[in-house]
Scaffold this motif. Structure first.
Motif, PDB file in Angstrom:
ATOM      1  N   TYR A 197       0.186  -4.402  41.950  1.00 27.78           N
ATOM      2  CA  TYR A 197       0.555  -2.990  41.758  1.00 27.78           C
ATOM      3  C   TYR A 197       1.983  -2.836  41.199  1.00 27.78           C
ATOM      4  CZ  TYR A 197       1.683   1.859  43.030  1.00 27.78           C
ATOM      5  OH  TYR A 197       2.091   3.162  42.991  1.00 27.78           O
ATOM      6  N   SER A 234      -3.061   1.405  39.167  1.00 24.58           N
ATOM      7  CA  SER A 234      -2.709   2.105  40.415  1.00 24.58           C
ATOM      8  C   SER A 234      -3.993   2.451  41.157  1.00 24.58           C
ATOM      9  CB  SER A 234      -1.875   3.348  40.099  1.00 24.58           C
ATOM     10  OG  SER A 234      -2.657   4.293  39.411  1.00 24.58           O
ATOM     11  N   SER A 235      -3.855   3.139  42.283  1.00 24.65           N
ATOM     12  CA  SER A 235      -5.022   3.306  43.160  1.00 24.65           C
ATOM     13  C   SER A 235      -5.977   4.412  42.725  1.00 24.65           C
ATOM     14  CB  SER A 235      -4.544   3.621  44.580  1.00 24.65           C
ATOM     15  OG  SER A 235      -3.999   4.925  44.622  1.00 24.65           O
ATOM     16  N   LEU A 280      -6.013   7.246  43.970  1.00 21.58           N
ATOM     17  CA  LEU A 280      -6.438   7.906  45.208  1.00 21.58           C
ATOM     18  C   LEU A 280      -5.919   9.342  45.300  1.00 21.58           C
ATOM     19  CD1 LEU A 280      -5.944   4.937  47.724  1.00 21.58           C
ATOM     20  CD2 LEU A 280      -8.114   6.004  47.063  1.00 21.58           C
ATOM     21  N   VAL A 326       3.471   6.029  48.543  1.00 29.17           N
ATOM     22  CA  VAL A 326       2.902   6.947  49.534  1.00 29.17           C
ATOM     23  C   VAL A 326       4.069   7.653  50.252  1.00 29.17           C
ATOM     24  CG1 VAL A 326       1.442   7.115  51.592  1.00 29.17           C
ATOM     25  CG2 VAL A 326       0.805   5.548  49.750  1.00 29.17           C
ATOM     26  N   TRP A 375       6.819   8.498  48.752  1.00 28.86           N
ATOM     27  CA  TRP A 375       7.269   9.582  47.858  1.00 28.86           C
ATOM     28  C   TRP A 375       6.454  10.853  48.117  1.00 28.86           C
ATOM     29  CZ3 TRP A 375      11.265  10.622  44.633  1.00 28.86           C
ATOM     30  CH2 TRP A 375      12.141   9.568  44.335  1.00 28.86           C
ATOM     31  N   ARG A 376       5.198  10.656  48.441  1.00 27.83           N
ATOM     32  CA  ARG A 376       4.374  11.827  48.789  1.00 27.83           C
ATOM     33  C   ARG A 376       4.929  12.494  50.063  1.00 27.83           C
ATOM     34  NH1 ARG A 376       0.100  12.496  52.309  1.00 27.83           N
ATOM     35  NH2 ARG A 376      -1.361  14.166  51.773  1.00 27.83           N
ATOM     36  N   ASN A 419       0.955   7.922  36.355  1.00 30.34           N
ATOM     37  CA  ASN A 419       2.310   8.410  36.651  1.00 30.34           C
ATOM     38  C   ASN A 419       3.266   8.224  35.469  1.00 30.34           C
ATOM     39  OD1 ASN A 419       4.356   9.368  38.588  1.00 30.34           O
ATOM     40  ND2 ASN A 419       5.186   7.320  38.290  1.00 30.34           N
ATOM     41  N   ARG A 427       2.689  10.746  32.891  1.00 30.21           N
ATOM     42  CA  ARG A 427       3.133  12.069  33.376  1.00 30.21           C
ATOM     43  C   ARG A 427       4.627  12.233  33.102  1.00 30.21           C
ATOM     44  NH1 ARG A 427      -0.601  13.605  38.682  1.00 30.21           N
ATOM     45  NH2 ARG A 427      -2.234  12.173  38.098  1.00 30.21           N
ATOM     46  N   MET A 428       5.379  11.153  33.350  1.00 33.57           N
ATOM     47  CA  MET A 428       6.823  11.240  33.121  1.00 33.57           C
ATOM     48  C   MET A 428       7.122  11.369  31.631  1.00 33.57           C
ATOM     49  SD  MET A 428       8.553   8.843  36.016  1.00 33.57           S
ATOM     50  CE  MET A 428       7.861   7.290  35.636  1.00 33.57           C
ATOM     51  N   PHE A 479      -0.251  21.542  34.372  1.00 33.63           N
ATOM     52  CA  PHE A 479      -0.740  20.456  35.232  1.00 33.63           C
ATOM     53  C   PHE A 479      -1.543  21.043  36.397  1.00 33.63           C
ATOM     54  CE2 PHE A 479       1.791  16.234  34.751  1.00 33.63           C
ATOM     55  CZ  PHE A 479       1.618  16.272  33.383  1.00 33.63           C
ATOM     56  N   LEU A 539      -5.061  19.213  36.416  1.00 36.04           N
ATOM     57  CA  LEU A 539      -5.127  17.967  37.200  1.00 36.04           C
ATOM     58  C   LEU A 539      -6.142  18.095  38.330  1.00 36.04           C
ATOM     59  CD1 LEU A 539      -1.371  17.021  37.916  1.00 36.04           C
ATOM     60  CD2 LEU A 539      -3.028  15.568  36.734  1.00 36.04           C
ATOM     61  N   ASP A 546      -1.214  19.108  43.194  1.00 35.16           N
ATOM     62  CA  ASP A 546      -0.723  19.156  44.572  1.00 35.16           C
ATOM     63  C   ASP A 546       0.659  19.807  44.516  1.00 35.16           C
ATOM     64  OD1 ASP A 546      -1.006  17.431  47.398  1.00 35.16           O
ATOM     65  OD2 ASP A 546       1.058  17.783  46.748  1.00 35.16           O
ATOM     66  N   ASN A 551       3.518  17.847  42.597  1.00 36.91           N
ATOM     67  CA  ASN A 551       3.710  18.370  41.246  1.00 36.91           C
ATOM     68  C   ASN A 551       5.118  18.947  41.091  1.00 36.91           C
ATOM     69  OD1 ASN A 551       2.489  18.763  38.663  1.00 36.91           O
ATOM     70  ND2 ASN A 551       2.270  20.937  39.105  1.00 36.91           N
ATOM     71  N   THR A 564      11.575  14.870  36.702  1.00 38.36           N
ATOM     72  CA  THR A 564      11.664  14.525  35.279  1.00 38.36           C
ATOM     73  C   THR A 564      12.637  15.448  34.545  1.00 38.36           C
ATOM     74  OG1 THR A 564       9.303  14.113  35.471  1.00 38.36           O
ATOM     75  CG2 THR A 564      10.258  13.825  33.306  1.00 38.36           C
TER      76      THR A 564
END
Ligand SMILES: Cc1cc2nc3c(=O)[nH]c(=O)nc-3n(C[C@H](O)[C@H](O)[C@H](O)COP(=O)(O)OP(=O)(O)OC[C@H]3O[C@@H](n4cnc5c(N)ncnc54)[C@H](O)[C@@H]3O)c2cc1C
Length: 483
Positions: A225, A237-238, A240, A283, A285-286, A348, A351-352, A373, A377, A381, A385, A392
């Motif tokens: 990863y 990546s996952s 998920l 995770v 960072w979430r 990700n 996205r950046m 987004f 998306l 979230d 988001n 960024t």
């Protein structure tokens, strides 16, 4: 005495395992699982088109899972309070349980609902079903919320928390008579056109699919990863994120699966492989995103760093449209924006790249990007988001400095070294040699002709000169930097 009945009010916790509200309800007696579709109660952020698509399929899957336990999902649409009142009356339930949400509008609504239920003498209890560390439990030494990730995550890892996940209940006791449920189609969650055609090829919503994806990721992908997560040309990546957003999977289940595959994680000092460690940090960072959203709720609309309120954003509906539809003339940006439109997802790193392009090359506001987004998306979230866009754009907590402007060409070399991603999503450039693929405007006329590319006709000319746009962005930044 008759067996007490509990309504489990499901929201972003559409699963049976590691489901504290459901588990507590099951131990109390009869259970009525309920989903209330109330987009009007989501403040400025009712679910977007791609989220609604996911929700439809996730609700369908949850109903199937519940039916295997002899239960079912009751679906309703309308005002939450009214519907809960109706259901309490219809079923004689004496308690309502739910897992907490952290978005500002949801917090306000939930507080009002809880107060009203308690005033009626109904047991109303909420649980933590979606975070490892609830936002108010992690504070700096000065008793303030964190605004920098690394010390935040260190503080998290040094805090006792539950990393173990609860098993799904083996059975759920039904009420003698089920209340009415709205047919799923009547929630009208699916698009009326065929926008979602590729979503079906890309995704499978629901907890069983989420658990399969987690197992596969932990067994096959996680060890690489740290090296592969930035690749756009394959799944490093996952994936998920939509499962996590809808709570088909909890972060505790993820943590437990990674631990199981890699050995125990003592707080702070991990023996995990590098891939697993970097993954769990993401995770984290979430968790950080939820911490920030909870403590700084206005950041969904306003920059956290105040001087950015005066940033001279440009306005251009046509340029915004070109970005949204993947018609910027920068192949890596266009590939990512088309992937987003077709599948509801992009990795990700891209996205950046596209966010940097919007906010720096075009100098259109991050809020417009966040809105797009939000609608497109499947993992939209509010916490993640908002953090991603403010990070960024350089105006958020622990953000990338504004002067870091992503160079689309160099980024494409790293994220898509062989050009497979661009070729897949920008087929009009598919036969252009890799050497010219990232900057087709630099290709000799005969190369373009041989690949059937006519710039400005079959594929757009670049919208901007990246180097000039970068200088203009930095000049604009200089003006607000010290204000
Ligand atoms: C501009 C921008 C907008 C974003 N919008 C969203 C969004 O609406 N919803 C969303 O879930 N993520 C968002 N992200 C974060 C990140 O890009 C996605 O979570 C990730 O790409 C999802 O893919 P994955 O599940 O394979 O992630 P993995 O790399 O496998 O990570 C595992 C999980 O960790 C969490 N995570 C990973 N990276 C981040 C991050 N940078 N910030 C917060 N959480 C993270 C996600 O829940 C993710 O599913 C955004 C990032 C940017 C730069």
């Amino acid at each position: 005495m008759s067996t007490p009945t509990t309504i489990v009010w499901l929201r972003q916790d559409l699963r049976l395992a590691d489901q504290p509200a459901l588990r507590r309800a099951a131990s109390r007696g009869r259970v009525i699982p309920v989903y209330i579709y109330a987009p009007e109660e989501e403040g400025d952020w009712p679910p977007g088109g791609a989220s609604r698509w996911w929700l439809h399929h996730s609700l369908e899957s949850l109903d199937e899972q519940l039916r295997q336990l002899g239960s079912r999902l009751i679906r309703r649409r309308g005002t939450t309070q009214d519907i809960l009142n109706e259901l309490l009356e219809e079923t004689g339930a004496t308690a309502v349980y739910w897992n907490r949400r952290y978005e500002p509008a949801a917090i306000e609504r939930d507080k009002t609902v809880k107060a009203a239920l308690l005033a009626m003498g109904v047991q109303a209890e909420s649980f933590n079903g979606s975070l490892l560390y609830e936002p108010w439990t992690i504070r700096t030494k000065q008793d303030a919320p964190y605004q920098v990730f690394t010390p935040f995550w260190k503080a998290c890892l040094a805090t006792e928390t539950v990393h173990e996940s609860l098993p799904a209940p083996r059975e759920l006791v039904s009420p003698p008579k089920w209340p009415k449920s709205l047919p799923l189609d009547e929630l009208e969650l699916l698009p009326s056109n065929s926008w979602d055609a590729q979503f079906y090829e890309t995704w499978q919503a629901g907890a069983p699919a989420a658990e399969r994806r987690l197992r596969q990721f932990v067994n096959e992908t996680v060890r690489r990863y740290h090296e592969d997560r930035d690749r756009a040309d394959f799944d490093g990546s996952s994936r998920l994120s939509p499962h996590l957003h809808f709570g088909e999977l909890s972060p505790r289940q993820i943590w437990a699966a990674v631990e199981k595959s890699s050995g125990k994680v003592p707080a702070g000092k991990s023996k995990l492989g590098q891939g697993a460690e970097v993954f769990l940090k993401e995770v984290g960072w979430r968790e950080f995103a939820y911490h920030l959203l909870y403590h700084f709720p206005s950041t969904t609309k306003e920059p956290l760093r105040e001087q950015f309120r005066r940033f001279p954003w440009r306005r251009s509906a046509t340029e915004l449209w070109s970005w949204q539809r993947g018609q910027t003339g920068f192949p890596i940006v266009d590939a990512a924006m088309r992937q987003l439109w077709a599948t509801g997802y992009m990795p990700n790193r891209t996205r950046m790249i596209v966010a940097s392009f919007l906010t720096k090359d075009l100098r259109l506001s991050w809020q417009q990007g966040a809105r797009w987004f939000w609608d497109t998306l499947v993992d939209a979230d509010l916490a993640n988001n908002t953090l991603g866009w403010q990070w960024t754009a350089g105006c958020g907590a622990d953000a990338a400095p504004y002067f870091r402007v992503f160079n689309p060409t160099m980024q494409a070399e790293k994220a898509d070294p062989h050009g497979d991603y661009i070729r897949r999503w920008v087929p009009e450039l598919a036969t252009l040699p890799t050497k010219w693929l990232r900057e087709p405007w630099t290709a000799p006329a005969e190369e373009l002709a041989a690949a059937g590319v006519k710039l400005g006709e079959t594929y757009p000319q670049p919208m901007v000169d990246h180097h000039e746009a970068r200088d203009a962005a930095l000049a604009a930044y200089e003006r607000v930097k010290n204000s």
